[in-house]
Scaffold this active site. Structure first.
Site, mmCIF file in Angstrom:
data_model
loop_
_atom_site.group_PDB
_atom_site.id
_atom_site.type_symbol
_atom_site.label_atom_id
_atom_site.label_comp_id
_atom_site.label_asym_id
_atom_site.label_seq_id
_atom_site.Cartn_x
_atom_site.Cartn_y
_atom_site.Cartn_z
ATOM 1 N N GLU A 142 -38.686 87.980 83.208
ATOM 2 C CA GLU A 142 -39.400 89.421 82.601
ATOM 3 C C GLU A 142 -40.916 88.570 82.457
ATOM 4 O OE1 GLU A 142 -37.851 91.601 82.757
ATOM 5 O OE2 GLU A 142 -36.044 91.601 82.040
ATOM 6 N N HIS A 161 -38.015 89.367 73.960
ATOM 7 C CA HIS A 161 -37.257 90.504 74.106
ATOM 8 C C HIS A 161 -35.881 89.986 73.930
ATOM 9 C CE1 HIS A 161 -34.665 93.167 76.708
ATOM 10 N NE2 HIS A 161 -34.732 90.719 78.345
ATOM 11 N N HIS A 188 -31.150 91.236 73.084
ATOM 12 C CA HIS A 188 -30.085 92.241 74.061
ATOM 13 C C HIS A 188 -29.688 92.919 72.768
ATOM 14 C CE1 HIS A 188 -30.260 90.368 77.662
ATOM 15 N NE2 HIS A 188 -30.917 91.124 77.961
ATOM 16 N N HIS A 232 -30.103 98.429 78.798
ATOM 17 C CA HIS A 232 -30.600 96.880 78.926
ATOM 18 C C HIS A 232 -30.655 96.566 77.316
ATOM 19 C CE1 HIS A 232 -33.406 93.586 81.406
ATOM 20 N NE2 HIS A 232 -32.786 93.114 79.839
HETATM 21 P P1 13P Z 1 -34.280 84.876 81.738
HETATM 22 O O1 13P Z 1 -33.570 84.060 81.435
HETATM 23 O O2 13P Z 1 -34.925 85.250 82.999
HETATM 24 O O3 13P Z 1 -35.010 85.379 80.818
HETATM 25 O O4 13P Z 1 -33.848 87.061 82.030
HETATM 26 C C1 13P Z 1 -33.558 87.100 80.555
HETATM 27 C C2 13P Z 1 -33.294 88.229 80.525
HETATM 28 O O5 13P Z 1 -32.507 89.192 79.342
HETATM 29 C C3 13P Z 1 -33.660 89.045 81.770
HETATM 30 O O6 13P Z 1 -33.949 91.071 80.960
HETATM 31 ZN ZN ZN Z 2 -33.140 91.458 79.259
#
Ligand code: 13P
Ligand code: ZN
Length: 263
Positions: free
Chosen positions: A115, A138, A140, A210
Site C-alpha cells: 500500500e 491502515h 482491517h 477492505h
Molecule cells: P502489506 O502486507 O503489503 O502491507 O498488505 C497488507 C494490506 O492490508 C493490504 O491492503
Molecule cells: Zn489492507
C-alpha cells in the site's frame, strides 16, 4: 543499529500500535500497514546510509517528499511481529531528490508495504496542503468494514452520523467523522486517489469492503480515532444482535455535544 532518542521513540510507538492492531483482531496474517515520516528527526547516522539494494521507481512521483525519510512496515509482514521485533519487519526508506523513486537504507532490505502508493501519496498530498501530518495507519477493523458492505452506509456522512450517535465519545473525539473511498484494487494508485479526495474533510477514510486509513501528527491519536469509531460500530452490531436497530442519540443531543465541547 543505534538510533537517536526521537527515532527510538517512534519505533516503540509503531511497535505499540502494531500490538494493538493484532490484539483487536484487525490484523489477520499481514493485514494492515503503518508509515511514519521521520524526516524532522533524522541525524547523520541515517542520512549517511547507503542504499541496501536496487532503487525502486514509484508509480507516481511524490514531489513534496523529495529527500524525505520514512519508517514503513514491510509487505507481507505480520503486525504481531512488528510488535515483537519491529526492525525485522519494517525498513527505513529515503525518497530520491526528485521524488520519483526510493531506496531502502536500513536495517534490512525489507520491501515496503504494497500500500506504499496510498501511504506516500497521502503524505505528499497533506504536506502539499501545509498540514503537519506524520503518520498513515491502515488496518482491517471488523465491524467498521462490515458496515461498508451496506450500500446505504456508503452515502456521504451516513455512517459518520450513525457512529457519532452510538456514544458521546465518538462525537467528541472523532468530530470529523469518516470519509468513504469506494472499492478499488488494494495497493493501486486509484485507491490512493480515492482516499486523497476525502482528506480535506476527514482524518479517517474507510476503504469499502477492505479497511480503514487514519492520518495524523501522532500515531497513538490516529489509532485512537479508528478505535473510537470501531467502538461505535461494535455497539451498533451489539444492538442489532439483540434484535433491534439502535436509535442512537438524537440530533439535538449531538448538537448539544457539538456546542458544549466546541467541536
Ligand atoms: P502489506 O502486507 O503489503 O502491507 O498488505 C497488507 C494490506 O492490508 C493490504 O491492503
Ligand atoms: Zn489492507
Amino acid at each position: 543499529m543505534v538510533y537517536n532518542n526521537s527515532i527510538s521513540e517512534i519505533i516503540s510507538q509503531i511497535a505499540e500500535v502494531a500490538g494493538y492492531l493484532w490484539e483487536r483482531g484487525w490484523a489477520e496474517r499481514n493485514g494492515g500497514n503503518i508509515s511514519y515520516n521521520i524526516t524532522d528527526v533524522v541525524d547523520d547516522a541515517i542520512t549517511s546510509l547507503k542504499p541496501l539494494g536496487e532503487s525502486v521507481v514509484l508509480p507516481q512521483p511524490v514531489k513534496n517528499l523529495c529527500n524525505n525519510y520514512f519508517i514503513v512496515t514491510g509487505t507481507g509482514k505480520r503486525m504481531r511481529y512488528v510488535h515483537s521485533a519491529p526492525m525485522s519487519n519494517m525498513s527505513i526508506i529515503r525518497i530520491s531528490e526528485d521524488g520519483t523513486y526510493y531506496d531502502i537504507i536500513a536495517e534490512e532490505y525489507i520491501r515496503p508495504t504494497s500500500e506504499l502508493p496510498s501511504h506516500l501519496m497521502i503524505h505528499d498530498y497533506l504536506i502539499g496542503k501545509g498540514r503537519k501530518n506524520k503518520v498513515v495507519v491502515h488496518t482491517h477493523p471488523i465491524e467498521l468494514v462490515a458496515m461498508t458492505h451496506n450500500p446505504a452506509f456508503l452515502e456521504k456522512d451516513v455512517l459518520s452520523k450513525i457512529l457519532w450517535s452510538m456514544i458521546p465519545e465518538t462525537r467528541a473525539f472523532c468530530p470529523k467523522g469518516l470519509g468513504i473511498a469506494r472499492y478499488q484494487l488494494p495497493g493501486s494508485v486509484v485507491l490512493a486517489d480515492e482516499t486523497i479526495k476525502q482528506l480535506d474533510e476527514y482524518d479517517v477514510v474507510m476503504w469499502e469492503k477492505h479497511g480503514a486509513v487514519a492520518i495524523g501528527e501522532d500515531l497513538i491519536e490516529a489509532f485512537d480515532m479508528i478505535d473510537t469509531l470501531s467502538k461505535s460500530a461494535k455497539i451498533y452490531e451489539s444492538a442489532c444482535s439483540m434484535g433491534f436497530v439502535p436509535k442512537g442519540m438524537t440530533d439535538e443531543q449531538m448538537d448539544e455535544l457539538k456546542r458544549v465541547f466546541n467541536l
